[in-house]
Design an enzyme around this catalytic site. Sequence first.
Site, short mmCIF file in Angstrom:
data_model
loop_
_atom_site.label_atom_id
_atom_site.label_comp_id
_atom_site.label_asym_id
_atom_site.label_seq_id
_atom_site.Cartn_x
_atom_site.Cartn_y
_atom_site.Cartn_z
N PHE A 30 0.97 -1.06 -0.08
CA PHE A 30 0.01 0.00 0.04
C PHE A 30 0.77 1.14 -0.02
CE2 PHE A 30 -1.94 -3.54 2.47
CZ PHE A 30 -3.26 -3.51 1.84
N SER A 49 -2.44 -0.90 -5.69
CA SER A 49 -3.62 -1.06 -6.64
C SER A 49 -3.83 0.41 -7.69
CB SER A 49 -4.91 -1.61 -6.08
OG SER A 49 -5.36 -0.53 -5.32
N ASN A 91 -3.40 -6.21 -6.25
CA ASN A 91 -4.28 -6.16 -5.32
C ASN A 91 -3.48 -6.95 -4.39
OD1 ASN A 91 -6.05 -7.00 -3.28
ND2 ASN A 91 -7.80 -7.18 -4.67
N ALA A 92 -3.18 -5.93 -3.21
CA ALA A 92 -2.18 -6.38 -2.24
C ALA A 92 -2.66 -7.50 -1.46
CB ALA A 92 -2.00 -5.25 -1.14
N ASP A 111 0.47 -0.75 5.15
CA ASP A 111 -0.14 0.68 5.67
C ASP A 111 -1.52 0.71 4.61
OD1 ASP A 111 -0.79 3.20 6.40
OD2 ASP A 111 0.64 4.22 4.98
N CYS A 115 -4.72 2.90 9.71
CA CYS A 115 -4.74 4.37 9.39
C CYS A 115 -6.09 4.88 9.33
CB CYS A 115 -4.04 4.60 8.19
SG CYS A 115 -5.43 4.35 6.61
N1 SAH Z 1 1.70 4.10 2.75
C1 SAH Z 1 1.08 5.41 1.87
C2 SAH Z 1 -0.22 5.64 2.22
C3 SAH Z 1 -0.98 4.52 1.90
S1 SAH Z 1 -3.01 4.70 1.91
C4 SAH Z 1 2.02 6.48 2.19
O1 SAH Z 1 2.60 6.51 3.33
O2 SAH Z 1 2.01 7.59 1.43
C5 SAH Z 1 -3.56 3.32 1.19
C6 SAH Z 1 -3.08 3.09 -0.15
O3 SAH Z 1 -3.49 1.64 -0.56
C7 SAH Z 1 -3.69 3.92 -1.30
O4 SAH Z 1 -2.62 4.20 -1.96
C8 SAH Z 1 -4.44 3.04 -1.95
O5 SAH Z 1 -4.62 3.19 -3.33
C9 SAH Z 1 -4.14 1.68 -2.06
N2 SAH Z 1 -5.06 0.50 -1.84
C10 SAH Z 1 -6.38 0.36 -1.66
N3 SAH Z 1 -6.76 -0.83 -1.65
C11 SAH Z 1 -5.69 -1.64 -2.30
C12 SAH Z 1 -5.56 -2.77 -2.45
N4 SAH Z 1 -6.57 -3.93 -2.29
N5 SAH Z 1 -4.21 -3.38 -2.95
C13 SAH Z 1 -3.43 -2.58 -2.93
N6 SAH Z 1 -3.17 -1.17 -2.72
C14 SAH Z 1 -4.59 -0.77 -2.25
#
Ligand code: SAH
Length: 405
Positions: A233, A255, A285-286, A306, A346
Site C-alpha cells: 500500500f 492498486s 491487489n495487495a 499501511d 490508518c
Molecule cells: N503508505 C502510503 C499511504 C497508503 S494509503 C504513504 O505513506 O503515503 C493506502 C493505499 O492503499 C492507497 O494508495 C490505495 O491506492 C491503496 N490500496 C487500496 N486498496 C488496495 C488494494 N486492495 N491493494 C493494493 N493497494 C490498495
Amino acid sequence: MPARTAVPSSSPVVRISRRGADRLAQGHAWVYRSDVLSADNVPPGSLVAIVDHRGKKLGTALYSSASQIAIRLLSHGTVADFPTLFRDRVAQAISYRQRIVRDSDAYRVISSEADFLPGLIVDRYNDIVSLQILTQAMDTEIVRATLISMLTQSLHPASIVERVDPRVRELEQLPPLTSSLLQGDKTSTIFTMNGVQFHHDALAGQKTGAFLDQRENYAAAVPYADGEALDVFCYHGGFALHLAPRCSHVTGVDSSRPALEVADRNATLNRTQLNGKEIEWMEANAFDLLRDYATSGRAYDTIVLDPPPFAKSKRDLDAALRGYKELNLRALKMLRPGGVLVTCSCSCSYHVGQADFLEMLASAAIDAHRTLRLVEIRGQAQDHPILLNVPETAYLKCFILDVNN
Ligand code: SAH
C-alpha cells in the site's frame, strides 16, 4: 477549551439531552443528532449556544443541520465574536507548527477539532497551501477570506487551493463545488520530508495529496530497514523512498496506477540519494499478492503494511480485525529471521484501538510461529495533534516489530 467571553444575545439556542450533556462533560467535542432535543429555526452552520435539558448553559458550538454530528463544541464558555476567535485559533495553529515541525516543508497546518477549529483542514506542501472545508459552519466566504489572508501573511505561499470531497459536501447538504485555486496559479510543486523529495499536484491524489500523518513514521522506520523490502500500500512511495538507501532492493505495491506513476517520478527525483538503486513498483491487489507470495514461500527482510481504513464504524470492528490479521499473518510468514515489520492502521480506523491491534498482532505471531519484539509504538505525526478526550482524533497507529526467529 479556551477563554470565556460575553454571549451575543442573538445566538440561536440548541437544547441537548442529558446523554449529550454528559458527553460534553466528559470532554468530548461532539453531540450527535439523536441527542438534540430542539434546534428550532436554527439556520444551518450557525454559531449556537448549547443548553442542557434543564436550560443550563453548556457552551458555544457550531451547528450542522445535516450531519449526524449536529454539534461541534467551540468553547465551554460563550463566544461573542466568532471572527476574532477564529483568527486567534488559526494563529495558534500556525505558531504550534513553527515550533514542532522539523526537516519538512510539508505538514498539516490546521487539524480540525485538534486545533479547536472543527471542520477545517489546512495542509502545506512547500509553497502550495491546500485547504479542506468539511462542515456547513466553515463553508463561508469570511472563513475563506480570513484564511487566505492569514496563510498568505505567515506562510507566503505561491498558491492556495481548496480541495473538495464531493461526498462530504453531499452529507453536509452543501451545494456542489469542485477543487480549485483560490489564490495564485501554481498547481504543482516539490516538497521535502526528512530529506526525501516528493512531487505534489495540488489538484490530484488522495486526501490533499499526501499522507502527511506518516511523516515521522517514515523517518522512524529507516534505522530498522535492511535487505529486501516490500512496501505494501505504498501510494507515492513514502516508506519505500525513505527505506531504499538502506536496503538492497525495494518493491512498492499499490492498486492505483496513478499513485504508482507518481511514486516512480519520485524515485527519479531522489536518484542521487538512491545511488542508482531502482525501486520496483507493482500494480496489484495487495491482498491477493500477499496470499500468493506467502504460499509460494517468498521472503523479505523488511515489510511495511499501511492499508486503507478497514473500520468505518464500530460495527465493522470484527471484520476489520480479521482483515488486519490476514495481512499481518501473511507478512509475518514472509519475514526472514531478524526481519522487521512496520504495520499501520490508518485514518478512520480509530475504532480499532491500540489494545485490539496489539492483541491481533500477538495472535498472528502465534499462528505464524514467530517471536516478535515490539520496538516502537507510534501514532500520527505531531502536526496532527490528539485531543485526549476525543478518541476519534487519535486515528493512526504504527508499530515497528522485529522478528526473532
Ligand atoms: N503508505 C502510503 C499511504 C497508503 S494509503 C504513504 O505513506 O503515503 C493506502 C493505499 O492503499 C492507497 O494508495 C490505495 O491506492 C491503496 N490500496 C487500496 N486498496 C488496495 C488494494 N486492495 N491493494 C493494493 N493497494 C490498495
